[in-house]
Design a protein around this motif. Structure first.
Motif, PDB file in Angstrom:
ATOM      1  N   THR A   1       0.838  -1.204   0.000  1.00  0.00           N
ATOM      2  CA  THR A   1       0.000   0.000   0.000  1.00  0.00           C
ATOM      3  C   THR A   1       0.873   1.255   0.000  1.00  0.00           C
ATOM      4  N   ASN A   2       0.528   2.191  -0.879  1.00  0.00           N
ATOM      5  CA  ASN A   2       1.216   3.488  -0.915  1.00  0.00           C
ATOM      6  C   ASN A   2       0.608   4.374   0.179  1.00  0.00           C
ATOM      7  N   LEU A   3       1.287   4.416   1.333  1.00  0.00           N
ATOM      8  CA  LEU A   3       0.730   5.137   2.486  1.00  0.00           C
ATOM      9  C   LEU A   3       0.634   6.640   2.235  1.00  0.00           C
ATOM     10  N   SER A   4       1.586   7.191   1.488  1.00  0.00           N
ATOM     11  CA  SER A   4       1.540   8.638   1.194  1.00  0.00           C
ATOM     12  C   SER A   4       0.273   8.973   0.419  1.00  0.00           C
ATOM     13  N   LYS A   5      -0.052   8.110  -0.542  1.00  0.00           N
ATOM     14  CA  LYS A   5      -1.257   8.321  -1.356  1.00  0.00           C
ATOM     15  C   LYS A   5      -2.503   8.192  -0.486  1.00  0.00           C
ATOM     16  N   LEU A   6      -2.495   7.182   0.393  1.00  0.00           N
ATOM     17  CA  LEU A   6      -3.643   6.990   1.283  1.00  0.00           C
ATOM     18  C   LEU A   6      -3.813   8.198   2.205  1.00  0.00           C
ATOM     19  N   ARG A   7      -2.691   8.661   2.800  1.00  0.00           N
ATOM     20  CA  ARG A   7      -2.769   9.781   3.736  1.00  0.00           C
ATOM     21  C   ARG A   7      -3.253  11.061   3.068  1.00  0.00           C
ATOM     22  N   ALA A   8      -3.018  11.178   1.757  1.00  0.00           N
ATOM     23  CA  ALA A   8      -3.487  12.362   1.028  1.00  0.00           C
ATOM     24  C   ALA A   8      -5.011  12.466   1.077  1.00  0.00           C
ATOM     25  N   HIS A   9      -5.675  11.308   1.292  1.00  0.00           N
ATOM     26  CA  HIS A   9      -7.155  11.302   1.293  1.00  0.00           C
ATOM     27  C   HIS A   9      -7.756  11.076   2.678  1.00  0.00           C
TER      28      HIS A   9
ATOM     29  N   ALA B   1      -1.676  25.656   0.580  1.00  0.00           N
ATOM     30  CA  ALA B   1      -1.476  25.318  -0.838  1.00  0.00           C
ATOM     31  C   ALA B   1      -0.423  24.241  -1.075  1.00  0.00           C
ATOM     32  N   ILE B   2       0.580  24.150  -0.202  1.00  0.00           N
ATOM     33  CA  ILE B   2       1.765  23.345  -0.537  1.00  0.00           C
ATOM     34  C   ILE B   2       1.459  21.874  -0.808  1.00  0.00           C
ATOM     35  N   ALA B   3       0.665  21.243   0.048  1.00  0.00           N
ATOM     36  CA  ALA B   3       0.377  19.814  -0.166  1.00  0.00           C
ATOM     37  C   ALA B   3      -0.527  19.598  -1.370  1.00  0.00           C
ATOM     38  N   GLN B   4      -1.435  20.548  -1.611  1.00  0.00           N
ATOM     39  CA  GLN B   4      -2.292  20.438  -2.797  1.00  0.00           C
ATOM     40  C   GLN B   4      -1.441  20.402  -4.071  1.00  0.00           C
ATOM     41  N   VAL B   5      -0.409  21.259  -4.113  1.00  0.00           N
ATOM     42  CA  VAL B   5       0.458  21.343  -5.296  1.00  0.00           C
ATOM     43  C   VAL B   5       1.372  20.115  -5.375  1.00  0.00           C
TER      44      VAL B   5
ATOM     45  N   LYS C   1      -2.512  23.135  -9.770  1.00  0.00           N
ATOM     46  CA  LYS C   1      -1.778  24.357 -10.134  1.00  0.00           C
ATOM     47  C   LYS C   1      -1.770  25.294  -8.930  1.00  0.00           C
ATOM     48  N   PRO C   2      -0.680  26.049  -8.720  1.00  0.00           N
ATOM     49  CA  PRO C   2      -0.586  26.933  -7.549  1.00  0.00           C
ATOM     50  C   PRO C   2      -1.783  27.870  -7.379  1.00  0.00           C
ATOM     51  N   GLU C   3      -2.239  28.449  -8.495  1.00  0.00           N
ATOM     52  CA  GLU C   3      -3.369  29.393  -8.365  1.00  0.00           C
ATOM     53  C   GLU C   3      -4.657  28.682  -7.956  1.00  0.00           C
TER      54      GLU C   3
ATOM     55  N   GLN D   1      -5.403  26.100  14.860  1.00  0.00           N
ATOM     56  CA  GLN D   1      -6.049  24.794  14.724  1.00  0.00           C
ATOM     57  C   GLN D   1      -7.119  24.829  13.638  1.00  0.00           C
ATOM     58  N   ARG D   2      -7.808  25.955  13.508  1.00  0.00           N
ATOM     59  CA  ARG D   2      -8.793  26.070  12.421  1.00  0.00           C
ATOM     60  C   ARG D   2      -8.101  26.074  11.048  1.00  0.00           C
ATOM     61  N   VAL D   3      -6.917  26.686  10.981  1.00  0.00           N
ATOM     62  CA  VAL D   3      -6.127  26.627   9.742  1.00  0.00           C
ATOM     63  C   VAL D   3      -5.746  25.181   9.444  1.00  0.00           C
ATOM     64  N   ALA D   4      -5.337  24.437  10.494  1.00  0.00           N
ATOM     65  CA  ALA D   4      -4.954  23.034  10.311  1.00  0.00           C
ATOM     66  C   ALA D   4      -6.132  22.208   9.781  1.00  0.00           C
ATOM     67  N   ILE D   5      -7.345  22.507  10.251  1.00  0.00           N
ATOM     68  CA  ILE D   5      -8.534  21.807   9.742  1.00  0.00           C
ATOM     69  C   ILE D   5      -8.770  22.175   8.275  1.00  0.00           C
ATOM     70  N   ALA D   6      -8.638  23.463   7.964  1.00  0.00           N
ATOM     71  CA  ALA D   6      -8.812  23.911   6.574  1.00  0.00           C
ATOM     72  C   ALA D   6      -7.775  23.243   5.668  1.00  0.00           C
ATOM     73  N   ARG D   7      -6.537  23.135   6.170  1.00  0.00           N
ATOM     74  CA  ARG D   7      -5.477  22.492   5.378  1.00  0.00           C
ATOM     75  C   ARG D   7      -5.832  21.033   5.083  1.00  0.00           C
ATOM     76  N   ALA D   8      -6.351  20.327   6.085  1.00  0.00           N
ATOM     77  CA  ALA D   8      -6.743  18.924   5.867  1.00  0.00           C
ATOM     78  C   ALA D   8      -7.889  18.837   4.856  1.00  0.00           C
ATOM     79  N   LEU D   9      -8.838  19.759   4.940  1.00  0.00           N
ATOM     80  CA  LEU D   9      -9.992  19.752   4.026  1.00  0.00           C
ATOM     81  C   LEU D   9      -9.587  20.090   2.592  1.00  0.00           C
ATOM     82  N   ALA D  10      -8.492  20.839   2.438  1.00  0.00           N
ATOM     83  CA  ALA D  10      -8.037  21.237   1.103  1.00  0.00           C
ATOM     84  C   ALA D  10      -7.650  20.031   0.249  1.00  0.00           C
ATOM     85  N   MET D  11      -7.379  18.904   0.915  1.00  0.00           N
ATOM     86  CA  MET D  11      -6.981  17.692   0.194  1.00  0.00           C
ATOM     87  C   MET D  11      -8.186  16.834  -0.220  1.00  0.00           C
TER      88      MET D  11
END
Length: 242
Positions: free
Chosen positions: A70-78, A99-103, A109-111, A143-153
């Motif tokens: 199993t590709n754990l990095s791929k799994l963790r992305a979701h 943005a960084i993990a999304q890219v 794309k960055p934008e 912590q709210r930013v951290a939640i938003a970051r997780a949701l961005a994926m």
């Protein structure tokens, strides 16, 4: 969505988890509680492969976490994960953090990543803080930013490991409010927390752990009204009286 079957983990002779079995259906919100050292955080970290386990099986959306192929990095992305201590990059602005993990992981794309990040910041009430750095925000805001970051994926489920325990009491509710909204929108969630008010309000089920074992796994109504084990009764008596 998440299946945990007979999972055990040990460090040498010390058993951290013993024969843990439970499951989380799509759209369910599960609160995992119990005394310190009961294995709650370890269990949740095993779900996305942050902690290895020696026996048993965990599958997330049909993918086996313990399978070496199993590709754990791929799994963790979701599988969104929100930690106790935010884990934001201190040298990056809030929008860069989002943005960084999304890219890098999703190939956006960055934008596009920035645009998605801004929408999620708005959703957690922090659009005005976009250009700031983590150190300029309060703990609750971080912590709210951290939640938003997780949701961005675009996660299929969210794991929360004591997301409010490092916060000042005044900041706890602003984080729980965001988590409550997510639950009401149907996000599959597994939350390690001592916030029993949140559990009563949002959880479908409560898992109570002690000494590395799942002692109770019941509806929140049954757990709060009539916990079966003496250990859970003692725990609730202490935690609900304060």
């Amino acid at each position: 969505m998440i299946k945990i079957a007979n999972v055990s983990k040990h460090y040498g002779d010390f058993k951290v988890l013993t024969d843990c079995t439970t499951s989380v259906s799509k759209g369910e919100v599960i609160v995992v509680c119990g005394p310190s050292g009961s294995g709650k955080s370890t269990l949740i970290k095993c779900v996305n492969g942050l902690e290895p386990f020696q026996s048993g099986e965990i599958t997330v959306n049909g993918i086996s976490v313990g399978d070496p192929k199993t590709n754990l990095s791929k799994l963790r992305a979701h599988v969104g994960m929100v930690f106790q201590n935010f884990e934001l990059f201190p040298h990056m602005s809030i929008t860069q953090n989002l943005a960084i993990a999304q890219v890098k992981v999703l190939g956006r794309k960055p934008e596009e990543a920035m645009d998605k990040g801004m929408k999620l910041l708005d959703r957690v009430g922090l659009k005005a803080q976009a250009a700031k750095f983590p150190g300029q925000l309060s703990g609750g805001q971080q912590q709210r930013v951290a939640i938003a970051r997780a949701l961005a994926m675009d996660p299929i489920c969210m794991l929360f490991d004591e997301p409010t325990s490092a916060l000042d009491p005044e900041m706890v509710n602003e984080v729980l409010d965001v988590m409550t909204e997510l639950a009401q929108e149907g996000m599959t969630m597994m939350c390690v927390t001592h916030e029993m008010g949140f559990a009563k309000r949002v959880a479908n089920r409560v898992i109570f752990m002690d000494q590395g074992r799942i002692v109770e796994d019941d509806s929140k109504e049954a757990f709060f009204a009539n916990p079966r084990s003496e250990r859970a009764q003692q725990f609730l008596a202490k935690i609900l009286h304060h």
